[in-house]
Enzyme design. Structure first.
Site, PDB file in Angstrom:
ATOM      1  N   SER A 133     -37.239 -39.304 -42.563  1.00 16.51           N
ATOM      2  CA  SER A 133     -36.059 -38.461 -42.715  1.00 16.51           C
ATOM      3  C   SER A 133     -35.374 -38.818 -44.027  1.00 16.51           C
ATOM      4  O   SER A 133     -35.516 -39.944 -44.525  1.00 16.51           O
ATOM      5  CB  SER A 133     -35.085 -38.700 -41.554  1.00 16.51           C
ATOM      6  OG  SER A 133     -33.859 -38.010 -41.748  1.00 16.51           O
ATOM      7  N   TYR A 146     -29.249 -44.136 -35.639  1.00 19.64           N
ATOM      8  CA  TYR A 146     -30.365 -43.255 -36.006  1.00 19.64           C
ATOM      9  C   TYR A 146     -30.914 -43.615 -37.383  1.00 19.64           C
ATOM     10  O   TYR A 146     -32.139 -43.722 -37.572  1.00 19.64           O
ATOM     11  CB  TYR A 146     -29.895 -41.797 -35.987  1.00 19.64           C
ATOM     12  CG  TYR A 146     -30.947 -40.813 -36.453  1.00 19.64           C
ATOM     13  CD1 TYR A 146     -32.065 -40.539 -35.674  1.00 19.64           C
ATOM     14  CD2 TYR A 146     -30.816 -40.145 -37.667  1.00 19.64           C
ATOM     15  CE1 TYR A 146     -33.034 -39.639 -36.095  1.00 19.64           C
ATOM     16  CE2 TYR A 146     -31.774 -39.239 -38.101  1.00 19.64           C
ATOM     17  CZ  TYR A 146     -32.880 -38.998 -37.312  1.00 19.64           C
ATOM     18  OH  TYR A 146     -33.842 -38.094 -37.737  1.00 19.64           O
TER      19      TYR A 146
END
Length: 240
Positions: A133, A146
Site C-alpha cells: 500500500s 494498519y
C-alpha cells in the site's frame, strides 16, 4: 501448452476478484481462496478451484495449495492479496482490530508464502506478488496499526526478494493508493469512515481494482530474468 497455476488470496472481491478475472481471461487455471466461498463461485471462472479458506489457518492454506497443484500442476504465481484495513486511533481502537490486521496482513501473507515457496525454490522459478500500500511507505491519520502491517509487508517483501534473488524466484510489491474496494466498510469508527470517504472524493475518486490487477499482470508478464521490484500507483488526484 497449458498455462501455469496462479493462486490468489482474498479473491472474493476488489483487487483479488479483478485479478482473478484478468488471469482467467488469459487462460490460467486458478486457486482462489477467501472466507466467502459463495462470492468466489459467483465469479464463474473456468478451470478454477475455489476454497473457503482463512489465510490465518496455515494448515488449511497448505491443503488448498496441495489440492490445486494435484489438479493443475505447480504454482507459478502467488498473489498475496488478502488483507484487512481497520482504521482507528491507538488510544481507543479495539485491540482485537489490531490483532486481526496483524493476523491477516502479516501472518496470513507469510503462511501463503510458505505454502508455495519451497516448491518454487526447488523448480528455480516462480513469482510472489505481495499487495502492499502507499500506507506501507508513509503514514496517514488514524492508520497507525494498519500502516504498521503494511510497512511490514514492504519490508518482508524486500527481504524475501534478497533471500531468493539468486534462485530464479521473483518477489514483487504492488502498492496501491486508495482503491474502490470493501476494505473501508469494516472500519468500526463511523466518523473515521466518513472522513476517509470525504478524502477519497476530494481526490476525485479512488483507483478501479482492474487497474491494480493490470499492474500485477504487467509485473508477472516480464521476462523471467526481470523483476519489477515495486509498483506504486494511485489516482492522479491523490496527493498523499
Amino acid at each position: 501448452m497449458p498455462k501455469p497455476l496462479i493462486v490468489i488470496t482474498g479473491a472474493s472481491s476488489g483487487i483479488g476478484a479483478a485479478t482473478a478475472r484478468l488471469f482467467s481471461s488469459q487462460g490460467h487455471p486458478l486457486l482462489l481462496v477467501a472466507r466467502r466461498l459463495e462470492r468466489l463461485e459467483a465469479l464463474g471462472l473456468p478451470d478454477t478451484l475455489c476454497r473457503k479458506t482463512d489465510v490465518t489457518d496455515r494448515p488449511a492454506v497448505e491443503a488448498a495449495v496441495r489440492e490445486a497443484e494435484e489438479r493443475y500442476g505447480p504454482v507459478d504465481l502467488l498473489v498475496n492479496n488478502a488483507g484487512a484495513m481497520l482504521l482507528g486511533r491507538i488510544a481507543d481502537q479495539p485491540v482485537d482490530e489490531w490483532e486481526r490486521m496483524l493476523d491477516i496482513n502479516v501472518k496470513g501473507l507469510l503462511f501463503a508464502t510458505r505454502a508455495v515457496l519451497p516448491g518454487m525454490l526447488e523448480r528455480g522459478a516462480g513469482t510472489i506478488v505481495n499487495i502492499g500500500s502507499v500506507a506501507g511507505r508513509k503514514t496517514f491519520p488514524n492508520h497507525a496499526a494498519y500502516v504498521g502491517t503494511k510497512f511490514a509487508v514492504h519490508a518482508m517483501s524486500e527481504n524475501l526478494r534478497e533471500e531468493v534473488a539468486a534462485t530464479g524466484v521473483r518477489v514483487v510489491t504492488v502498492a496501491p493508493g486508495a482503491v474502490e474496494t470493501e476494505l473501508l466498510s469494516h472500519t468500526s469508527d463511523e466518523r473515521i469512515k466518513s472522513d476517509y470517504q470525504a478524502w477519497k472524493e476530494s481526490a476525485g475518486g479512488a483507483l478501479d481494482p482492474d487497474e491494480v490487477a493490470a499492474a500485477i499482470a504487467y509485473a508477472y508478464g516480464r521476462p523471467r530474468n526481470v523483476t519489477v521490484r515495486e509498483i506504486v500507483l494511485a489516482a492522479t488526484g491523490q496527493e498523499a
